[in-house]
Design an enzyme around this catalytic site. Structure first.
Site, PDB file in Angstrom:
ATOM      1  N   ASN A 101     112.102  24.150  93.721  1.00 55.40           N
ATOM      2  CA  ASN A 101     111.957  25.298  92.803  1.00 55.40           C
ATOM      3  C   ASN A 101     110.736  24.994  91.763  1.00 55.40           C
ATOM      4  OD1 ASN A 101     112.714  27.079  90.861  1.00 55.40           O
ATOM      5  ND2 ASN A 101     114.518  26.272  90.216  1.00 55.40           N
ATOM      6  N   LYS A 103     109.896  26.898  89.304  1.00 51.22           N
ATOM      7  CA  LYS A 103     110.399  27.408  87.812  1.00 51.22           C
ATOM      8  C   LYS A 103     109.033  28.138  87.371  1.00 51.22           C
ATOM      9  CE  LYS A 103     113.779  23.711  87.554  1.00 51.22           C
ATOM     10  NZ  LYS A 103     114.647  22.797  86.866  1.00 51.22           N
ATOM     11  N   HIS A 160     121.256  29.609  89.019  1.00 55.64           N
ATOM     12  CA  HIS A 160     120.721  28.340  88.405  1.00 55.64           C
ATOM     13  C   HIS A 160     121.159  28.389  86.995  1.00 55.64           C
ATOM     14  CE1 HIS A 160     117.656  25.189  87.312  1.00 55.64           C
ATOM     15  NE2 HIS A 160     117.572  24.956  88.650  1.00 55.64           N
ATOM     16  N   GLU A 196     119.722  27.450  84.432  1.00 53.68           N
ATOM     17  CA  GLU A 196     118.683  27.897  83.642  1.00 53.68           C
ATOM     18  C   GLU A 196     118.806  29.199  83.363  1.00 53.68           C
ATOM     19  OE1 GLU A 196     115.160  25.925  85.184  1.00 53.68           O
ATOM     20  OE2 GLU A 196     115.879  24.030  84.620  1.00 53.68           O
ATOM     21  N   GLU A 208     124.090  21.346  91.252  1.00 51.71           N
ATOM     22  CA  GLU A 208     122.764  20.587  90.531  1.00 51.71           C
ATOM     23  C   GLU A 208     123.726  20.421  89.111  1.00 51.71           C
ATOM     24  OE1 GLU A 208     118.684  21.998  91.501  1.00 51.71           O
ATOM     25  OE2 GLU A 208     119.623  23.707  90.251  1.00 51.71           O
ATOM     26  N   GLY A 248     115.800  17.763  85.300  1.00 51.04           N
ATOM     27  CA  GLY A 248     114.790  17.576  84.402  1.00 51.04           C
ATOM     28  C   GLY A 248     114.896  16.499  83.251  1.00 51.04           C
ATOM     29  N   SER A 290     116.671  15.710  89.380  1.00 48.40           N
ATOM     30  CA  SER A 290     116.033  14.621  89.302  1.00 48.40           C
ATOM     31  C   SER A 290     115.848  13.897  90.802  1.00 48.40           C
ATOM     32  CB  SER A 290     116.481  13.667  88.100  1.00 48.40           C
ATOM     33  OG  SER A 290     116.199  14.338  86.796  1.00 48.40           O
TER      34      SER A 290
HETATM   35  P1  13P Z   1     114.523  18.695  88.664  1.00 42.86           P
HETATM   36  O1  13P Z   1     114.514  17.862  89.898  1.00 42.86           O
HETATM   37  O2  13P Z   1     113.238  18.761  87.940  1.00 42.86           O
HETATM   38  O3  13P Z   1     115.460  17.783  87.915  1.00 42.86           O
HETATM   39  O4  13P Z   1     115.161  20.387  88.701  1.00 42.86           O
HETATM   40  C1  13P Z   1     116.189  20.423  89.473  1.00 42.86           C
HETATM   41  C2  13P Z   1     116.290  21.685  89.714  1.00 42.86           C
HETATM   42  O5  13P Z   1     116.772  22.407  88.684  1.00 42.86           O
HETATM   43  C3  13P Z   1     116.066  22.613  90.775  1.00 42.86           C
HETATM   44  O6  13P Z   1     116.310  23.723  90.735  1.00 42.86           O
END
Ligand code: 13P
Length: 251
Positions: A8, A10, A93, A95, A165, A171, A211
């Site tokens: 992803n 983003k 997601h 976010e 997740e 992150g 992560s």
């Molecule tokens: P990270 O791997 O940067 O923690 O992000 C995970 C994520 O949100 C994938 O959709």
């Protein structure tokens, strides 16, 4: 059952560097890879990426609208994505839940819009830190999945990959331990077997995100109920992403 690994991206990378990254990833993957390997670049590049993608790479959108076509300025429908050659869409997601007001109800609608248009779905769930600390994370995730999945047929579930997740791991560099991931994945699979049936639950891919990187991928993918990963930061580096795909292949 095929394992699934998805990057992803983003809101990262301009077009030229994004295309370069895709080519680097492609050239590091052989056609013998048994997992489904997916990348989700920013929306403006999807059509170009779907035409350019060769070999094993499949293209995902990071979201889609909850509606069909019509007067919805700025939105893009699941059917539009399909018409561009996009095969997958990420829905739910954290976010988008947290930053763009996507409620369980909106996610339920988006999921159905995606399935109706023949897209496959990476459906995200996962708890915030305070929920983990209050030890109500199983209820939290079950509630998210119940809202999204209730009323779907067993066969609809074949088009859905569940991505666990935990928000506190996204992150932050703080990965869920392999044991914490396995525990939640086993919980989800058991819940699926109650809501659908055992063979549907056994066939459902449940992947981990938060992560995940080359240094912890082996441990995570060694867990029996972890069928792959949804990778954020580490998918922006071709060598790291390829190392994670390799870890999954060697599980
Ligand atoms: P990270 O791997 O940067 O923690 O992000 C995970 C994520 O949100 C994938 O959709």
């Amino acid at each position: 059952m095929k394992n699934v690994i998805a990057g992803n991206w983003k809101s990262n990378k301009l077009m030229a560097e994004a295309l370069r990254l895709m080519k680097e990833i492609e050239s590091g993957l052989t056609s013998e890879i048994s997992a489904e390997v997916i990348i989700a670049p920013p929306a403006p590049y999807l059509s170009a990426f779907a035409s350019e993608a060769k070999g094993v790479l499949q293209i995902a959108s990071q979201q889609c609208s909850a509606t069909g076509s019509g007067a919805f300025t700025g939105e893009f429908t699941a059917a539009m994505l399909g018409s561009c050659g996009v095969k997958w869409v990420i829905i739910g997601h954290s976010e988008r839940r947290e930053g763009y007001g996507e409620t369980d109800n909106v996610i339920r609608k988006k999921l159905r819009a995606a399935l109706d248009s023949g897209l496959q779905v990476l459906l995200c769930c996962g708890e915030p830190l305070e929920v983990r600390e209050s030890e109500t994370h199983f209820d939290w995730v079950q509630n998210q999945l119940m809202h999204a999945l209730s009323g779907l047929s067993n066969s609809a579930l074949e088009s859905i990959v569940i991505a666990y997740e935990p928000i506190w791991a996204i992150g932050t560099g703080k990965t869920a331990s392999a044991g914490q991931a396995q525990e939640m994945h086993a919980f989800i699979r058991n819940w699926l077997s109650i809501c659908f049936d055992r063979s549907t639950a056994r066939g459902c891919r449940i992947i981990y995100g938060g992560s995940c990187k080359p240094s912890n991928a082996d441990d995570l993918f060694a867990q029996p109920d972890v069928n792959g990963g949804l990778i954020g930061g580490a998918s922006l580096n071709a060598a790291d992403f390829i190392a994670i795909v390799t870890a999954l292949e060697n599980r």
